[in-house]
Motif scaffolding. Structure first.
Motif, PDB file in Angstrom:
ATOM      1  N   GLY A  93       0.817  -1.212   0.000  1.00  0.00           N
ATOM      2  CA  GLY A  93       0.000   0.000   0.000  1.00  0.00           C
ATOM      3  C   GLY A  93       0.848   1.258   0.000  1.00  0.00           C
ATOM      4  O   GLY A  93       2.026   1.235   0.363  1.00  0.00           O
ATOM      5  N   LYS A  94       0.247   2.351  -0.400  1.00  0.00           N
ATOM      6  CA  LYS A  94       0.970   3.621  -0.480  1.00  0.00           C
ATOM      7  C   LYS A  94       0.659   4.537   0.693  1.00  0.00           C
ATOM      8  O   LYS A  94       1.148   5.653   0.753  1.00  0.00           O
ATOM      9  CB  LYS A  94       0.647   4.324  -1.793  1.00  0.00           C
ATOM     10  N   ASP A  95      -0.207   4.104   1.586  1.00  0.00           N
ATOM     11  CA  ASP A  95      -0.517   4.940   2.738  1.00  0.00           C
ATOM     12  C   ASP A  95      -0.804   4.063   3.951  1.00  0.00           C
ATOM     13  O   ASP A  95      -0.739   2.846   3.884  1.00  0.00           O
ATOM     14  CB  ASP A  95      -1.673   5.895   2.440  1.00  0.00           C
ATOM     15  N   TYR A  96      -1.113   4.718   5.048  1.00  0.00           N
ATOM     16  CA  TYR A  96      -1.358   4.017   6.311  1.00  0.00           C
ATOM     17  C   TYR A  96      -2.801   4.224   6.757  1.00  0.00           C
ATOM     18  O   TYR A  96      -3.085   4.338   7.941  1.00  0.00           O
ATOM     19  CB  TYR A  96      -0.381   4.513   7.383  1.00  0.00           C
ATOM     20  N   GLU A  97      -3.700   4.293   5.775  1.00  0.00           N
ATOM     21  CA  GLU A  97      -5.104   4.503   6.074  1.00  0.00           C
ATOM     22  C   GLU A  97      -5.579   3.418   7.037  1.00  0.00           C
ATOM     23  O   GLU A  97      -5.231   2.253   6.920  1.00  0.00           O
ATOM     24  CB  GLU A  97      -5.908   4.439   4.781  1.00  0.00           C
ATOM     25  N   GLY A  98      -6.332   3.831   7.993  1.00  0.00           N
ATOM     26  CA  GLY A  98      -6.866   2.881   8.960  1.00  0.00           C
ATOM     27  C   GLY A  98      -6.003   2.733  10.195  1.00  0.00           C
ATOM     28  O   GLY A  98      -6.414   2.093  11.144  1.00  0.00           O
ATOM     29  N   GLN A  99      -4.825   3.305  10.180  1.00  0.00           N
ATOM     30  CA  GLN A  99      -3.974   3.245  11.366  1.00  0.00           C
ATOM     31  C   GLN A  99      -4.119   4.556  12.138  1.00  0.00           C
ATOM     32  O   GLN A  99      -3.894   5.631  11.602  1.00  0.00           O
ATOM     33  CB  GLN A  99      -2.508   3.054  10.979  1.00  0.00           C
ATOM     34  N   ASP A 100      -4.502   4.452  13.377  1.00  0.00           N
ATOM     35  CA  ASP A 100      -4.618   5.627  14.223  1.00  0.00           C
ATOM     36  C   ASP A 100      -3.291   5.809  14.955  1.00  0.00           C
ATOM     37  O   ASP A 100      -3.140   5.445  16.112  1.00  0.00           O
ATOM     38  CB  ASP A 100      -5.770   5.463  15.217  1.00  0.00           C
ATOM     39  N   CYS A 101      -2.314   6.345  14.221  1.00  0.00           N
ATOM     40  CA  CYS A 101      -0.960   6.445  14.750  1.00  0.00           C
ATOM     41  C   CYS A 101      -0.327   7.745  14.250  1.00  0.00           C
ATOM     42  O   CYS A 101      -0.284   8.002  13.043  1.00  0.00           O
ATOM     43  CB  CYS A 101      -0.152   5.238  14.277  1.00  0.00           C
ATOM     44  N   SER A 102       0.175   8.541  15.150  1.00  0.00           N
ATOM     45  CA  SER A 102       0.805   9.814  14.785  1.00  0.00           C
ATOM     46  C   SER A 102       2.036   9.597  13.920  1.00  0.00           C
ATOM     47  O   SER A 102       2.284  10.372  12.987  1.00  0.00           O
ATOM     48  CB  SER A 102       1.211  10.594  16.040  1.00  0.00           C
ATOM     49  N   LEU A 103       2.820   8.572  14.203  1.00  0.00           N
ATOM     50  CA  LEU A 103       4.009   8.298  13.396  1.00  0.00           C
ATOM     51  C   LEU A 103       3.608   7.925  11.970  1.00  0.00           C
ATOM     52  O   LEU A 103       4.225   8.390  11.006  1.00  0.00           O
ATOM     53  CB  LEU A 103       4.853   7.192  14.027  1.00  0.00           C
TER      54      LEU A 103
END
Length: 176
Positions: free
Chosen positions: A4-14
């Motif tokens: 994937g090209k993003d971190y959609e769905g991750q609730d993470c500031s980093l």
């Protein structure tokens, strides 16, 4: 399965930070902005970055509020890119990654020494001045080459301007 090209769905500031600054070239553009590089042609000359990639990175960093695009010449129209407060707040991360890379990934150690310009003391790993105490803001940091590196053997105008000690955030167009 494709990466994937993003971190959609991750609730993470980093993860959200990596969405913006984690692409190849982005932190080098930000590093050069700290070194005083502001003009498109200077980024191209110093980084050897493909023009399309640079245009994309500058647009993304400007849209996110890390850089501000400022007109410095009307005819013909020319702009420069200046770190905003949001961008300047990346200094501790840029400093820490630079120190970490110099310690663990560079066989000859770091290529730059970051000092507190007001007293001349080297900054510690956390970016604080051991003499004066407390964190040192980027405008009070001086970058000093430790030794020539492969990048320093380049012969572009930006590299020549960065060969000596230089205060961070000062435009390359200003004298040292």
């Amino acid at each position: 399965m494709a990466l994937g090209k993003d971190y959609e769905g991750q609730d993470c500031s980093l993860a959200r930070a990596l969405e913006l600054v984690g692409e190849r070239w982005t932190l080098l553009v930000i590093r050069d902005a700290f070194y005083g590089v502001r003009r498109y042609s200077d980024f191209v000359a110093h980084l050897d970055i493909p023009r399309a990639v640079l245009a994309d990175r500058l647009a993304a960093l400007t849209a996110a509020g890390v850089l501000e695009r400022r007109r410095y010449q009307q005819s013909p129209p020319r702009d420069e890119y200046v770190l905003t407060q949001m961008g300047r707040d990346l200094w501790p991360a840029v400093h820490a990654l630079s120190r970490w890379g110099g310690r663990y990934l560079s066989p000859d150690g770091p290529s730059k020494l970051y000092t507190h310009a007001l007293c001349g003391s080297p900054l510690d790993q956390a970016g604080t001045c051991p003499e004066c105490g407390g964190p040192v803001p980027p405008e009070d940091v001086e970058a000093r080459p430790v030794r020539p590196t492969a990048c320093d053997r380049r012969d572009d105008p930006v590299t020549r301007l960065l060969e000596g000690p230089r205060r961070l955030l000062r435009p390359l167009t200003e004298p040292v």
